[in-house]
Scaffold this active site. Structure first.
Site, PDB file in Angstrom:
ATOM      1  N   ALA A  52       0.815  -1.208   0.000  1.00  0.00           N
ATOM      2  CA  ALA A  52       0.000   0.000   0.000  1.00  0.00           C
ATOM      3  C   ALA A  52       0.854   1.268   0.000  1.00  0.00           C
ATOM      4  O   ALA A  52       1.971   1.281   0.494  1.00  0.00           O
ATOM      5  CB  ALA A  52      -0.876  -0.009   1.237  1.00  0.00           C
ATOM      6  N   GLY A  86      -1.314  -5.300  -1.425  1.00  0.00           N
ATOM      7  CA  GLY A  86      -2.285  -4.978  -2.471  1.00  0.00           C
ATOM      8  C   GLY A  86      -1.817  -5.445  -3.843  1.00  0.00           C
ATOM      9  O   GLY A  86      -2.641  -5.833  -4.685  1.00  0.00           O
ATOM     10  N   GLU A 145      -2.600  -9.042  -4.035  1.00  0.00           N
ATOM     11  CA  GLU A 145      -4.056  -9.219  -4.123  1.00  0.00           C
ATOM     12  C   GLU A 145      -4.535  -8.973  -5.556  1.00  0.00           C
ATOM     13  O   GLU A 145      -5.435  -9.639  -6.050  1.00  0.00           O
ATOM     14  CB  GLU A 145      -4.765  -8.280  -3.139  1.00  0.00           C
ATOM     15  CG  GLU A 145      -4.513  -8.676  -1.691  1.00  0.00           C
ATOM     16  CD  GLU A 145      -5.206  -7.752  -0.710  1.00  0.00           C
ATOM     17  OE1 GLU A 145      -4.727  -6.615  -0.543  1.00  0.00           O
ATOM     18  OE2 GLU A 145      -6.222  -8.166  -0.119  1.00  0.00           O
ATOM     19  N   GLU A 195       0.313  -7.997   5.557  1.00  0.00           N
ATOM     20  CA  GLU A 195      -0.492  -7.037   6.332  1.00  0.00           C
ATOM     21  C   GLU A 195      -0.541  -7.353   7.823  1.00  0.00           C
ATOM     22  O   GLU A 195      -0.579  -6.450   8.660  1.00  0.00           O
ATOM     23  CB  GLU A 195      -1.917  -6.961   5.771  1.00  0.00           C
ATOM     24  CG  GLU A 195      -2.044  -6.200   4.463  1.00  0.00           C
ATOM     25  CD  GLU A 195      -1.697  -7.034   3.235  1.00  0.00           C
ATOM     26  OE1 GLU A 195      -1.172  -8.157   3.397  1.00  0.00           O
ATOM     27  OE2 GLU A 195      -1.958  -6.562   2.126  1.00  0.00           O
TER      28      GLU A 195
END
Ligand code: NAI
Length: 711
Positions: A63, A113, A116, A138
């Site tokens: 992120a 992210g 993901e 995370e």
């Protein structure tokens, strides 16, 4: 920035390449651009397949910092956080439901992210780049993957494999990722895009995720099959975190609840848990300390401006025992030639052999390639006279913690090293100024306090004296980063910042022992507040002689105002009995073949237990003494920046990371409330718990630590 280009056969290539950044990051702008790019290919009837790739060496790091900061703002309620995260994760679901096959083509690392996003593609081709890492870290920041990671990963690899990956946040290399079935193809870098195109042209890529197809079942079965896995996981999490960490529990709940639902409902469950975590105090503390403060430290925020960047090509290490050898190993592995000097050539050669053995052990454990090990080993040379160090561009001493010896070594170095060469001491307790003030060039001396074991510990406490000049500090910090360690900068004082806090913490545990509290209760209380080991175990690891030295330097620094207490008696007694810790064969613990157990002789050192000392009070004493010692160091100007000092505490002596560091912990309590509680402890246990004037002033003025000045 996402470039869209087209290939033969109706293939659209979306290349993520964010300008002015070394790596692509996941943030608001990117989510909007991705949404727009997906709309474009969705509406274009000529496009029959999509490749999503990166123009950088890696696919995408996690992120964006600024985005995490926005989540941590106090006005972001859980409901608002849910909407914010929905904006990020929506484009991923659009990819999945595009109705056209999408291939993720990754040239290198994809974390958080970024990973993901790859999981949302229908097919994944990755390059065989050796340093690439894939995973969802995370949890290490007190969060969970909020853009579908907790739902797509279990649906891809099954619950038993997904849970540990999500809970530990470990990054996988390409081989591990392939073995787990996270990627479909691994190809040489030059074949990355051709392989992605082939997969589309040969019709190997479905246009729907497995979980959006009728009759989908989670590989290996759902929660009805794996109920025991969740029971065991919950029990393990509780034991490991003592209930201090919310993220692992939330991850397990997310996976459990989500895997029983259709994908869209499952993603909504994930968003709810994410929103609660990201707006809660633990994630905020972790993000502030382990993300922002660490990033600032790693970018050398404290480096004096205007000094040209430097690199050490040849390092001298004088005193190659436990610490010197560790420093030599890390330096050689960072591409630095190292001259190792111990008492004589035989001792230097023995030390070099020990470093070589440590490097070989890393190869054995598959942490290092044979080739990298061979290069590193060839860089290390044993030497036995001062002049062999003359062409080094930085020298560090790590001889015994003996003031006279250190002064003599530093004087020799001052004589032999060319002007401008930085000379560092790894002392953990002695004032650098005290060791160097009488030397010819005190301006080029600095403390570089590494932690044991050096290869594993990230922190280097960098100590400047009033004489240390800017060039020395800048070069010292450049060297720390060259070793890929994280520096904090502190001012010279006995025990600096970290050692005095560790000493105060251990000393409090000795008082508790002397007062009659069962040693096992003390150790458990420390684990309950989130310390990874109890203070008595920590004392054994650090060495009671080292801690005794800190105590002695404190006593000398205080002069007649020093008031010895029971902890002094215990320190002296342990030293007298030669129980100096693990390295001397035993301290507060005995070390045998079956592990360690508390030493039965502690009973002789204890009084009968005082009535009324409950566990909560033991826990409070152990936590508060660390916070108060840190606050005093701030008040005295030893540390100047609360965020940096929080980082030093978490990385240096494993202060509970869920609290974010001692300053964050004081603030979380409320400074006024903390002062009140500290005052009550002071009444019961002595003035060491009295809140420093700085804290009281801040409480009355309503100031917060992270904005506070030392004055
Ligand atoms: P150690 O006892 O393992 O090593 C000291 C080395 O210095 C020995 O190899 C000894 O032969 C050598 N030495 C003694 N006199 C010498 C001389 N005249 N010339 C060259 N070499 C000489 O000690 P350790 O634990 O490595 O500590 C070294 C320094 O690092 C101390 O200042 C200590 O306070 C500091 N330190 C220690 C930590 C620990 O956890 N052990 C952590 C952080 C700092």
């Amino acid at each position: 920035m996402i470039h869209v280009s087209y290939q033969e056969g109706g293939i659209a290539v979306l290349t993520i390449d964010q300008p002015e950044r070394a790596v692509n990051v996941f943030g608001w702008d990117f989510a909007d651009q991705l949404e727009a790019a997906i709309s474009r290919v969705a509406e274009d009837p000529a496009v029959t397949g999509v490749v999503l790739t990166s123009g950088k060496a890696g696919f995408m790091a996690g992120a964006d910092l600024a985005m995490l900061q926005a989540f941590a703002r106090p006005d972001v309620t859980p409901a608002k956080a849910r909407d914010l995260i929905a904006r990020l994760s929506a484009p991923m679901r659009r990819i999945e439901l595009l109705g056209k096959p999408v291939v993720g083509a990754s040239p290198g690392t994809a974390l958080g992210g970024g990973f993901e996003l790859l999981l949302a593609c229908h097919y994944r081709v990755v390059s065989d780049a050796g340093d690439a890492r894939y995973g969802l870290p995370e949890a290490t920041l007190g969060l969970l993957p909020g853009a579908g990671g907790t739902q797509r990963l279990p649906r891809l690899v099954g619950l038993p494999k997904a849970l540990p990956l999500l809970l530990e946040g470990r990054g996988l290399n390409v081989g591990e990722a392939q073995a787990l079935g996270l990627v479909n193809e691994v190809v040489p870098q030059t074949d990355l895009l051709p392989a992605a195109f082939r997969s589309l042209r040969e019709g190997r890529v479905p246009s729907k995720a497995p979980w959006d197809q009728k009759g989908f079942r989670i590989p290996g079965g759902d929660t009805t099959v794996h109920g025991d896995l969740f029971l065991a996981t919950n029990a393990r999490l509780q034991a490991a975190s003592r209930g201090n960490l919310e993220a692992p529990k939330a991850i397990a709940s997310c996976v459990y609840e989500g895997s029983r639902l259709p994908m869209d409902a499952a993603l909504d469950v994930e968003r709810q848990y994410f929103a609660t975590l990201v707006t809660g105090p633990t994630a905020q503390a972790l993000i502030r300390t382990l993300f922002f403060a660490r990033q600032a430290a790693d970018k050398l925020a404290r480096r004096p401006a205007g000094v040209p960047k430097s690199r050490v090509s040849r390092l001298g290490v004088v005193g190659a025992g436990l610490m010197g050898r560790g420093i030599a190993e890390v330096a050689a592995l960072s591409g630095i030639d190292v001259q190792v000097m111990d008492r004589d050539l035989a001792a230097s050669t023995a030390s070099v052999s020990a470093v070589v053995a440590a490097i070989d052990a890393a190869v054995e454990k598959k942490r290092l390639s044979e080739a990298a090990a061979a290069t590193a080993k060839a860089r290390i040379t044993p030497v036995a006279d001062w002049h062999s160090l003359a062409d080094c561009d930085l020298v560090i001493e790590a001889v015994f913690e003996d003031a006279r010896l250190k002064q003599e070594v530093l004087r020799q170095l001052d004589d032999v090293m060319a002007p401008g060469v930085v000379i560092a001491s790894n002392t953990s307790t002695m004032r650098i100024g005290g060791l160097t003030q009488a030397l010819k060039h005190p301006e080029r001396f600095i403390g570089l306090h590494f932690f044991s074991p050096v290869p594993r510990m990230a922190l280097v406490e960098t100590v400047v004296t009033s004489a240390t000049d800017d060039t020395t500090l800048a070069r010292g910090l450049d060297f720390v980063r060259q070793l890929r360690k994280t520096p904090i900068v502190v001012n010279d004082a006995h025990g600096f910042y970290t050692s005095r806090c560790v000493e105060a913490y251990v000393r409090e545990s000795l008082r508790l022992v002397a007062e009659g509290v069962e040693p096992a209760r003390i150790e458990n209380a420390a684990l309950a507040i989130g310390m990874p080991v109890g203070p008595l175990a920590m004392a054994d690891e650090a060495g009671l002689d080292v801690l005794w030295n800190i105590k002695e330097s404190a006593r000398l620094a205080c002069g007649s105002t020093y008031v010895p207490d029971e902890s002094d008696r215990l320190f002296d007694e342990m030293k007298r009995r030669g129980r100096l810790g693990r390295k001397s064969g035993g301290g507060f613990y005995e070390y045998g073949g079956t592990g360690k157990r508390l030493w039965s002789g502690i009973a002789d050192l204890r009084a009968d237990e005082r009535p009324g000392m409950d566990d909560a009070e033991v826990r409070q004493r152990l936590l508060f003494i660390q916070c108060l010692t840190a606050a005093s160091a701030f008040e005295q100007g030893v540390v100047e920046d609360a965020a940096e000092a929080d980082l030093g505490a978490v990385l240096g002596w494993a202060f509970p990371s869920h609290l974010g560091g001692p300053f964050a912990a004081i603030e979380r309590n409320g400074i006024e409330h903390f002062c009140l509680q500290a005052g009550q402890l002071a009444q019961r246990h002595g003035t060491r718990f009295a809140p420093p004037a700085l804290l009281q002033r801040m409480a009355s003025e309503g100031r917060r630590f992270h904005e506070a000045e030392t004055t």
